[in-house]
Design an enzyme around this catalytic site. Structure first.
Site, PDB file in Angstrom:
ATOM      1  N   GLU A 121       0.859  -1.196   0.000  1.00  0.00           N
ATOM      2  CA  GLU A 121       0.000   0.000   0.000  1.00  0.00           C
ATOM      3  C   GLU A 121       0.898   1.250   0.000  1.00  0.00           C
ATOM      4  O   GLU A 121       1.931   1.278   0.672  1.00  0.00           O
ATOM      5  CB  GLU A 121      -0.835  -0.030   1.292  1.00  0.00           C
ATOM      6  CG  GLU A 121      -1.683   1.195   1.541  1.00  0.00           C
ATOM      7  CD  GLU A 121      -2.221   1.237   2.985  1.00  0.00           C
ATOM      8  OE1 GLU A 121      -1.525   0.802   3.928  1.00  0.00           O
ATOM      9  OE2 GLU A 121      -3.363   1.713   3.145  1.00  0.00           O
ATOM     10  N   ASN A 177      -6.979   6.249  -1.727  1.00  0.00           N
ATOM     11  CA  ASN A 177      -5.902   5.301  -1.437  1.00  0.00           C
ATOM     12  C   ASN A 177      -6.138   4.128  -2.397  1.00  0.00           C
ATOM     13  O   ASN A 177      -7.082   3.354  -2.216  1.00  0.00           O
ATOM     14  CB  ASN A 177      -5.995   4.872   0.032  1.00  0.00           C
ATOM     15  CG  ASN A 177      -4.828   4.008   0.455  1.00  0.00           C
ATOM     16  OD1 ASN A 177      -4.158   3.396  -0.368  1.00  0.00           O
ATOM     17  ND2 ASN A 177      -4.603   3.933   1.765  1.00  0.00           N
ATOM     18  N   LYS A 210      -9.435   1.986  -1.861  1.00  0.00           N
ATOM     19  CA  LYS A 210      -9.664   1.451  -0.500  1.00  0.00           C
ATOM     20  C   LYS A 210     -11.010   1.885   0.069  1.00  0.00           C
ATOM     21  O   LYS A 210     -11.331   3.087   0.078  1.00  0.00           O
ATOM     22  CB  LYS A 210      -8.527   1.927   0.404  1.00  0.00           C
ATOM     23  CG  LYS A 210      -8.518   1.365   1.815  1.00  0.00           C
ATOM     24  CD  LYS A 210      -7.245   1.840   2.526  1.00  0.00           C
ATOM     25  CE  LYS A 210      -7.076   1.275   3.910  1.00  0.00           C
ATOM     26  NZ  LYS A 210      -5.787   1.716   4.494  1.00  0.00           N
ATOM     27  N   GLU A 238      -6.071   8.864   7.609  1.00  0.00           N
ATOM     28  CA  GLU A 238      -6.625   8.404   6.319  1.00  0.00           C
ATOM     29  C   GLU A 238      -8.008   8.991   6.055  1.00  0.00           C
ATOM     30  O   GLU A 238      -8.361   9.284   4.917  1.00  0.00           O
ATOM     31  CB  GLU A 238      -6.665   6.875   6.271  1.00  0.00           C
ATOM     32  CG  GLU A 238      -5.275   6.277   6.162  1.00  0.00           C
ATOM     33  CD  GLU A 238      -5.311   4.837   5.733  1.00  0.00           C
ATOM     34  OE1 GLU A 238      -5.884   4.514   4.682  1.00  0.00           O
ATOM     35  OE2 GLU A 238      -4.751   4.001   6.476  1.00  0.00           O
ATOM     36  N   CYS A 267      -4.864  -2.971   2.910  1.00  0.00           N
ATOM     37  CA  CYS A 267      -4.556  -2.870   4.341  1.00  0.00           C
ATOM     38  C   CYS A 267      -5.738  -3.161   5.254  1.00  0.00           C
ATOM     39  O   CYS A 267      -6.123  -4.290   5.438  1.00  0.00           O
ATOM     40  CB  CYS A 267      -3.917  -1.524   4.657  1.00  0.00           C
ATOM     41  SG  CYS A 267      -3.125  -1.561   6.264  1.00  0.00           S
ATOM     42  N   ASN A 291       0.383  -1.119   5.384  1.00  0.00           N
ATOM     43  CA  ASN A 291       1.308  -0.374   6.250  1.00  0.00           C
ATOM     44  C   ASN A 291       0.683  -0.455   7.632  1.00  0.00           C
ATOM     45  O   ASN A 291      -0.273   0.288   7.907  1.00  0.00           O
ATOM     46  CB  ASN A 291       1.347   1.113   5.888  1.00  0.00           C
ATOM     47  CG  ASN A 291       2.149   1.432   4.653  1.00  0.00           C
ATOM     48  OD1 ASN A 291       3.329   1.760   4.722  1.00  0.00           O
ATOM     49  ND2 ASN A 291       1.491   1.354   3.508  1.00  0.00           N
TER      50      ASN A 291
HETATM   51  N1  CDT Z   1      -2.915   1.419   6.488  1.00  0.00           N
HETATM   52  C1  CDT Z   1      -3.833   0.839   7.275  1.00  0.00           C
HETATM   53  O1  CDT Z   1      -4.977   0.669   6.887  1.00  0.00           O
HETATM   54  N2  CDT Z   1      -3.435   0.503   8.520  1.00  0.00           N
HETATM   55  C2  CDT Z   1      -4.340   0.004   9.505  1.00  0.00           C
HETATM   56  C3  CDT Z   1      -3.891   0.471  10.832  1.00  0.00           C
HETATM   57  C4  CDT Z   1      -5.026   0.715  11.677  1.00  0.00           C
HETATM   58  S1  CDT Z   1      -4.602   1.635  13.094  1.00  0.00           S
HETATM   59  C5  CDT Z   1      -5.476   3.127  12.852  1.00  0.00           C
HETATM   60  C6  CDT Z   1      -4.497  -1.494   9.524  1.00  0.00           C
HETATM   61  O2  CDT Z   1      -5.624  -1.957   9.668  1.00  0.00           O
HETATM   62  O3  CDT Z   1      -3.520  -2.234   9.466  1.00  0.00           O
END
Ligand code: CDT
Length: 307
Positions: free
Chosen positions: A46, A106, A123, A142, A173, A198
């Site tokens: 991502e 995204n 996303k 985000e 993600c 990420n």
């Molecule tokens: N990039 C991404 O979606 N990361 C989220 C972190 C969530 S914490 C606010 C994930 O679900 O891995």
């Protein structure tokens, strides 16, 4: 049998000050390694071109625009498309998309070796918050920086490598934690889910319950369950390591339709993991326990889509 050799091209950290020349150069080296190993599809993470910028607050949203791509390929991303053509490798790329109308998503694309963008996904499950949160040590903006994806969860049947047509889908993600997203792909007989992430090693909202060591478990649990319950492979690729003091946990995996991990990254750096997929393996689940046409009970699922 229909066979496909795939790779998760994990990226180590990209620092805030580093430009796309740095990340794209590293990605081209991973494509060279993929070529040496006979890989037909490379999956990058991502937002692969930059640091995970939603951790940085800007009062003026336009001040974040430099993280976004308004064209693909661009001068800076062209080397990826050239490597794909040279080596005959298809690739999946996560990036921040700014449309001609100024909308921000995204996004992930699947690019054929010819350079044609075959499939695009935006996303849907955006985590985090829209305003600066003084309680958090690290922001996750985000919901400020992106609109919710407007393309649904598309699956495209596209010729890939020597396998012939393959049913391809994508998640990004946080989507991987949502069984509904996997099921919408499963209902379209997806065979390979490409997924970049990420994920911070520390959950800022853990309230004492999500211990550090459970973060990877929750990621793998979601991906393995999604694969098993929808009879699909997944290539799940992380950005890993410490970006400007903020740790991302890595642990990229390739998973089969039985929910087993076929390959796993062991570093927090740039690392290519590969697997040979026997796509006929998707048929067992789809034709037996998860034969949706025979066993699904939609009349009992109303709450899933009720507001
Ligand atoms: N990039 C991404 O979606 N990361 C989220 C972190 C969530 S914490 C606010 C994930 O679900 O891995």
């Amino acid at each position: 049998t229909r066979r496909l050799t795939v790779a998760a091209a994990q990226l180590g950290p990209i620092q805030k000050a580093e430009g796309r020349d740095v990340s794209v150069g590293r990605m081209v080296r991973l494509m060279e390694a993929a070529h040496r190993r006979g890989v037909e599809v490379v999956v990058f993470p991502e937002l692969a071109l930059t640091t995970f910028f939603p951790r940085w607050y800007e009062a003026d949203r336009a001040a974040a625009d430099h993280w976004f791509e308004s064209a693909l390929p661009s001068n800076e991303t062209a080397p990826l498309f050239e490597a794909a053509r040279k080596y005959g490798i298809a690739f999946h790329l996560g990036y921040a998309e700014r449309t001609p109308e100024g909308r921000r998503f995204n996004t992930a694309v699947f690019v054929h070796p010819s350079g044609e963008i075959v499939l695009k996904y935006r996303k849907v499950h955006l985590p985090g918050h829209a305003e600066y949160d003084p309680v958090r040590k690290v922001q996750h903006l985000e919901k400020r920086l992106f609109e919710v994806g407007d393309l649904g969860f598309p699956v495209m049947r596209a010729p890939v490598g020597g396998a012939g047509p393959v049913n391809l889908g994508m998640l990004i993600c946080n989507d991987r934690r949502w069984p509904e997203a996997w099921r919408v792909l499963g209902l379209q007989s997806v065979e390979v889910v490409m997924l970049g992430y990420n994920t911070p090693s520390l959950n800022q909202d853990n309230r004492g319950f999500e211990a550090h060591h459970l973060r990877v478990l929750h990621s793998h649990l979601s991906i393995q369950a999604g694969c098993y319950q929808n009879a699909t492979f997944a290539v799940a690729t992380a950005k890993a390591g410490v970006e400007d003091g903020h740790e991302l946990f890595g642990h990229s995996i390739i998973v089969n339709p039985q929910g087993e991990i076929m390959a796993q990254a062991t570093s927090w750096g740039d690392e290519l993991i590969t697997a040979d997929l026997d796509l006929d393996m998707c048929r067992l689940g789809r034709e037996t326990i998860f034969n949706f046409a025979v066993h699904r009970r939609v009349e009992a699922y109303g709450r899933i889509t009720a507001q």
